[in-house]
Design an enzyme around this catalytic site. Structure first.
Site, PDB file in Angstrom:
ATOM      1  N   HIS A 183      -9.292  -3.655  -1.673  1.00 53.35           N
ATOM      2  CA  HIS A 183      -8.265  -2.935  -0.914  1.00 53.35           C
ATOM      3  C   HIS A 183      -8.539  -1.427  -0.942  1.00 53.35           C
ATOM      4  O   HIS A 183      -8.530  -0.766   0.106  1.00 53.35           O
ATOM      5  CB  HIS A 183      -6.886  -3.247  -1.520  1.00 53.35           C
ATOM      6  N   GLU A 184      -8.779  -0.885  -2.129  1.00 51.56           N
ATOM      7  CA  GLU A 184      -8.997   0.561  -2.255  1.00 51.56           C
ATOM      8  C   GLU A 184     -10.308   0.992  -1.609  1.00 51.56           C
ATOM      9  O   GLU A 184     -10.372   2.043  -0.968  1.00 51.56           O
ATOM     10  CB  GLU A 184      -8.936   1.004  -3.718  1.00 51.56           C
TER      11      GLU A 184
ATOM     12  N   CYS B  83       0.843  -1.192   0.000  1.00 47.40           N
ATOM     13  CA  CYS B  83       0.000   0.000   0.000  1.00 47.40           C
ATOM     14  C   CYS B  83       0.876   1.240   0.000  1.00 47.40           C
ATOM     15  O   CYS B  83       1.882   1.287   0.716  1.00 47.40           O
ATOM     16  CB  CYS B  83      -0.885  -0.022   1.249  1.00 47.40           C
TER      17      CYS B  83
ATOM     18  N   HIS C 295     -10.104   1.584   2.050  1.00 46.04           N
ATOM     19  CA  HIS C 295      -9.604   2.913   2.435  1.00 46.04           C
ATOM     20  C   HIS C 295     -10.757   3.895   2.628  1.00 46.04           C
ATOM     21  O   HIS C 295     -10.719   4.726   3.539  1.00 46.04           O
ATOM     22  CB  HIS C 295      -8.660   3.474   1.365  1.00 46.04           C
TER      23      HIS C 295
END
Length: 168
Positions: A134-135, A92, A138
């Protein structure tokens, strides 16, 4: 276009819940352009607005080697399509220099708006599915290190805090 500053773990701003984009306008398109420039410069394959201290539900990605497949996800919503999991070694831009194995659903559907505010839907598997999840994490204030043991997460936190002090 501009290179934006990428927040690094354990910065508490990375834990902020991103708000939906009310309207895709020139300001959002400029943010998207700046995010792509920042991601490519880093270099990385994905970037969420939260990582650049803009708490809006915007993600950019490009899994190609030659920057030929830019993808924009505005207000993304993910639906898990299987209980089968894949394990990938994730890294990341907000946790520089660290890579750890994370288990995530193998196949997902994402609904989002594109750069022009048009809705679209995409079924993703493999690396694309991993990156989308994953994004989008965030945007919900979650990092890949949250999937690790407390011991591993604390070790990474201490090393990055030490690095930040050395760079200050």
């Amino acid at each position: 276009m501009a290179i934006l500053n990428i927040l690094e773990f354990p910065d508490s701003r990375l834990r902020t819940l991103a708000k939906p984009v009310a309207m895709v306008d020139d300001g959002i398109r400029q943010l998207v352009d700046d995010m792509f420039e920042t991601m490519y410069e880093a270099p990385g394959i994905g970037l969420a607005a939260t990582q650049v201290n803009v708490h809006k539900r915007v993600v950019v990605m490009d899994l190609s080697e030659d920057r030929s497949a830019p993808m924009v996800f505005i207000n993304p919503e993910i639906e898990k399509l299987t209980d089968e999991m894949d394990q990938y070694q994730e890294g990341c831009l907000s946790v520089p220099g660290f890579y750890e194995n994370v288990d995530r659903p193998q196949k997902v559907r994402v609904k989002a708006l594109d750069r022009d505010g048009k809705p679209y839907e995409l079924v993703a598997e493999g690396l694309l599915a991993i990156c989308i999840q994953h994004e989008c994490d965030h945007l919900n204030g979650k990092l890949f290190v949250d999937y690790l043991s407390n011991l591993k997460r604390d070790r990474i936190k201490k090393k990055l805090e030490k690095q930040h002090k050395l760079n200050a």
